[in-house]
Motif scaffolding. Structure first.
Motif, PDB file in Angstrom:
ATOM      1  N   ARG A 150      17.342  38.804  -0.354  1.00 55.17           N
ATOM      2  CA  ARG A 150      18.011  37.322   0.056  1.00 55.17           C
ATOM      3  C   ARG A 150      17.267  36.797   1.189  1.00 55.17           C
ATOM      4  O   ARG A 150      17.633  37.497   2.289  1.00 55.17           O
ATOM      5  N   THR A 151      16.304  35.739   1.160  1.00 54.79           N
ATOM      6  CA  THR A 151      15.980  35.291   2.287  1.00 54.79           C
ATOM      7  C   THR A 151      16.684  34.828   3.347  1.00 54.79           C
ATOM      8  O   THR A 151      17.768  34.145   2.942  1.00 54.79           O
ATOM      9  N   PRO A 152      16.682  34.914   4.636  1.00 58.75           N
ATOM     10  CA  PRO A 152      17.879  34.542   5.620  1.00 58.75           C
ATOM     11  C   PRO A 152      17.826  33.071   5.523  1.00 58.75           C
ATOM     12  O   PRO A 152      16.488  32.247   5.523  1.00 58.75           O
ATOM     13  N   THR A 153      18.896  32.370   5.440  1.00 61.99           N
ATOM     14  CA  THR A 153      18.649  30.865   5.347  1.00 61.99           C
ATOM     15  C   THR A 153      18.294  30.176   6.738  1.00 61.99           C
ATOM     16  O   THR A 153      18.841  30.558   7.770  1.00 61.99           O
ATOM     17  N   PRO A 154      17.584  28.912   6.465  1.00 60.48           N
ATOM     18  CA  PRO A 154      17.347  28.322   7.844  1.00 60.48           C
ATOM     19  C   PRO A 154      18.388  27.342   8.108  1.00 60.48           C
ATOM     20  O   PRO A 154      18.204  26.206   8.202  1.00 60.48           O
ATOM     21  N   TRP A 155      19.531  27.675   8.138  1.00 60.93           N
ATOM     22  CA  TRP A 155      20.973  26.847   8.414  1.00 60.93           C
ATOM     23  C   TRP A 155      21.913  27.814   8.856  1.00 60.93           C
ATOM     24  O   TRP A 155      21.982  29.208   8.389  1.00 60.93           O
ATOM     25  N   THR A 156      23.177  27.583   9.591  1.00 58.59           N
ATOM     26  CA  THR A 156      24.159  28.619  10.002  1.00 58.59           C
ATOM     27  C   THR A 156      24.976  29.003   8.634  1.00 58.59           C
ATOM     28  O   THR A 156      25.525  27.905   7.928  1.00 58.59           O
ATOM     29  N   SER A 157      25.271  30.272   8.547  1.00 56.07           N
ATOM     30  CA  SER A 157      26.082  30.525   7.415  1.00 56.07           C
ATOM     31  C   SER A 157      27.314  31.235   8.075  1.00 56.07           C
ATOM     32  O   SER A 157      27.181  31.731   8.995  1.00 56.07           O
ATOM     33  N   TYR A 158      28.330  31.262   7.173  1.00 55.71           N
ATOM     34  CA  TYR A 158      29.493  32.086   7.706  1.00 55.71           C
ATOM     35  C   TYR A 158      30.006  32.889   6.605  1.00 55.71           C
ATOM     36  O   TYR A 158      29.689  32.822   5.194  1.00 55.71           O
ATOM     37  N   PRO A 159      30.606  33.932   6.805  1.00 51.80           N
ATOM     38  CA  PRO A 159      31.107  35.057   5.836  1.00 51.80           C
ATOM     39  C   PRO A 159      31.989  34.606   4.903  1.00 51.80           C
ATOM     40  O   PRO A 159      31.940  34.640   3.747  1.00 51.80           O
ATOM     41  N   HIS A 160      33.082  33.696   5.073  1.00 49.96           N
ATOM     42  CA  HIS A 160      34.079  33.096   4.371  1.00 49.96           C
ATOM     43  C   HIS A 160      34.031  31.492   4.479  1.00 49.96           C
ATOM     44  O   HIS A 160      34.278  30.849   5.372  1.00 49.96           O
ATOM     45  N   VAL A 161      33.654  30.871   3.068  1.00 47.14           N
ATOM     46  CA  VAL A 161      33.507  29.690   3.309  1.00 47.14           C
ATOM     47  C   VAL A 161      34.300  29.081   2.098  1.00 47.14           C
ATOM     48  O   VAL A 161      34.335  29.428   0.915  1.00 47.14           O
ATOM     49  N   ALA A 162      34.927  27.803   2.336  1.00 50.36           N
ATOM     50  CA  ALA A 162      35.889  27.209   1.075  1.00 50.36           C
ATOM     51  C   ALA A 162      35.288  25.780   0.745  1.00 50.36           C
ATOM     52  O   ALA A 162      34.298  25.285   1.414  1.00 50.36           O
ATOM     53  N   VAL A 163      35.682  25.306  -0.409  1.00 48.21           N
ATOM     54  CA  VAL A 163      35.399  24.216  -1.070  1.00 48.21           C
ATOM     55  C   VAL A 163      36.416  23.686  -1.864  1.00 48.21           C
ATOM     56  O   VAL A 163      37.120  24.610  -2.482  1.00 48.21           O
ATOM     57  N   GLY A 164      36.621  22.511  -2.093  1.00 45.11           N
ATOM     58  CA  GLY A 164      37.856  22.113  -3.152  1.00 45.11           C
ATOM     59  C   GLY A 164      37.432  20.671  -3.896  1.00 45.11           C
ATOM     60  O   GLY A 164      36.584  20.049  -3.508  1.00 45.11           O
ATOM     61  N   GLY A 165      38.090  20.749  -4.838  1.00 42.70           N
ATOM     62  CA  GLY A 165      37.937  19.524  -5.738  1.00 42.70           C
ATOM     63  C   GLY A 165      38.572  19.488  -7.098  1.00 42.70           C
ATOM     64  O   GLY A 165      39.186  20.659  -7.472  1.00 42.70           O
ATOM     65  N   THR A 166      38.323  18.707  -7.902  1.00 44.20           N
ATOM     66  CA  THR A 166      38.794  18.562  -9.117  1.00 44.20           C
ATOM     67  C   THR A 166      37.762  19.207 -10.344  1.00 44.20           C
ATOM     68  O   THR A 166      38.400  20.096 -11.091  1.00 44.20           O
ATOM     69  N   PHE A 167      36.571  19.198 -10.109  1.00 44.32           N
ATOM     70  CA  PHE A 167      35.689  19.819 -10.841  1.00 44.32           C
ATOM     71  C   PHE A 167      35.927  19.706 -12.501  1.00 44.32           C
ATOM     72  O   PHE A 167      35.744  20.446 -13.136  1.00 44.32           O
ATOM     73  N   ASP A 168      36.145  18.337 -12.652  1.00 43.68           N
ATOM     74  CA  ASP A 168      36.447  17.915 -14.175  1.00 43.68           C
ATOM     75  C   ASP A 168      35.071  17.472 -14.644  1.00 43.68           C
ATOM     76  O   ASP A 168      34.255  16.672 -14.084  1.00 43.68           O
ATOM     77  N   HIS A 169      34.889  17.974 -16.066  1.00 39.47           N
ATOM     78  CA  HIS A 169      33.476  17.652 -16.551  1.00 39.47           C
ATOM     79  C   HIS A 169      32.365  17.936 -15.584  1.00 39.47           C
ATOM     80  O   HIS A 169      31.712  16.935 -14.997  1.00 39.47           O
ATOM     81  N   LEU A 170      32.195  19.123 -15.333  1.00 36.31           N
ATOM     82  CA  LEU A 170      31.356  19.461 -13.973  1.00 36.31           C
ATOM     83  C   LEU A 170      29.779  18.508 -14.270  1.00 36.31           C
ATOM     84  O   LEU A 170      29.292  18.824 -15.202  1.00 36.31           O
ATOM     85  N   HIS A 171      29.425  18.068 -13.295  1.00 38.02           N
ATOM     86  CA  HIS A 171      28.479  17.045 -13.367  1.00 38.02           C
ATOM     87  C   HIS A 171      27.690  17.227 -12.012  1.00 38.02           C
ATOM     88  O   HIS A 171      27.868  18.404 -11.333  1.00 38.02           O
TER      89      HIS A 171
END
Length: 328
Positions: A150-171
């Protein structure tokens, strides 16, 4: 290209530059000749030269551009097609992980072929078809990775990351958001998904996918993007979800539209004695190159990226209504 049900593309992409016209042509032709599922594997050129303060924006824009071109072409040709973009450098794939894609035809711009990772199964490497565009080939560099890393990312990464949404009919908008979340984490992604009870007032709620369907589709997609992280899915029954109580979450990936509302989550965390999360916004905007035609195409691409689950349900409702009308 001969019509097939499933197809792979391999593209080498420069994070700092818009897609070359040859790549756009190949992607559009692949959409036109694929009936069910198109998987676009990308490898990044010049990653080491990308500055940390610009890498996050450049990554999301290139991925958004790929999705916009593919989804826009499918919409133009009225094709129903699953498209996934997989940034190989950051996904920790192994040759075993390529098994589901082994027996599909794979296309690539001729000059990109030397950049195919050496750990790709030999059967796939040997069977790549060269797409010879009259528009000029993109730059390529020979891969120096003999095994999946896995190439080191050219942006700041974090061990634990969250996201949220409905994710209905994934588009495509969901896919860009989830891809960015997976690429921002080094250990674990916590994905909150709106529970059915929270969606009672949604338009066309009768066409909402059940929670378990949305959960499964989200999980399967996240697993396509990252093979080396923990994925936790949790139903959201209030505006805060797990972010208000999970002290380990360090960052939250959000869309520009929900950025201001997401700041309330940090207020709640402070009330609960937790450290604030770093907010990592995703902007679903394709920036135009010079010229009126490119500006017009960017506008079309942006309208594709801004499609909502509500619009999809509205289209499904209209289709159902047309089907129920008696013949004249």
């Amino acid at each position: 290209m001969d019509p097939v049900e499933q197809r792979n593309l391999f593209l080498q992409v420069d994070l700092g530059c818009s897609l070359p016209q040859a790549h756009i042509e190949l992607l559009r032709n692949a959409v036109d000749s694929t009936d069910e599922e198109l998987t676009v594997f990308i490898s990044l050129a010049n990653v080491a030269s990308i500055a940390q303060n610009t890498g996050w924006t450049q990554m999301q824009r290139r991925i958004a551009e790929l999705y916009a071109v593919a989804a826009g072409q499918a919409l133009h040709k009225e094709r129903s097609l699953i498209v996934d973009v997989i940034p190989l450098d950051f996904c920790a794939y192994s040759s075993d992980d390529m098994e589901p894609y082994m027996h599909r035809p794979t296309e690539a711009i001729s000059k990109d072929i030397p950049a195919v990772p050496e750990w790709w199964p030999q059967e796939m490497r040997a069977s790549i078809s060269q797409y010879n565009s009259g528009l000029g080939d993109a730059r390529a560099e020979t891969s120096s990775q003999p095994q999946p890393t896995r190439t080191p990312t050219p942006w700041t990464s974090y061990p634990h990351v969250a996201v949220g949404g409905t994710f209905d009919h994934l588009h495509v908008g969901h896919k860009i958001l989830l891809t960015a979340t997976a690429l921002a984490a080094t250990k674990r992604v916590v994905c909150g998904i709106s529970a059915d009870a929270l969606l009672e007032k949604k338009k066309y709620k009768e066409l909402l996918e059940p929670y378990r369907v949305r959960e499964l589709n989200t999980l399967l997609f996240l697993r396509k993007i990252r093979k080396d992280i923990i994925v936790e899915l949790a139903p959201i029954s209030d505006p805060y979800g797990p972010t208000s109580v999970d002290a380990s979450i360090e960052a939250l990936v959000v869309s520009q539209e929900t950025l201001n509302g997401s700041k309330a989550l940090n207020v709640r965390r402070k009330e609960n004695g937790l450290a604030p999360m770093h907010l990592m916004p995703i902007d679903l905007i394709v920036t135009p190159s010079d010229g009126a035609q490119n500006s017009m195409q960017a506008s079309v691409n942006n309208s594709v990226l801004k499609i909502s689950s509500t619009a999809i349900r509205a289209a499904l409702a209209e289709k159902q209504q047309r089907g129920s009308r008696p013949p004249h």
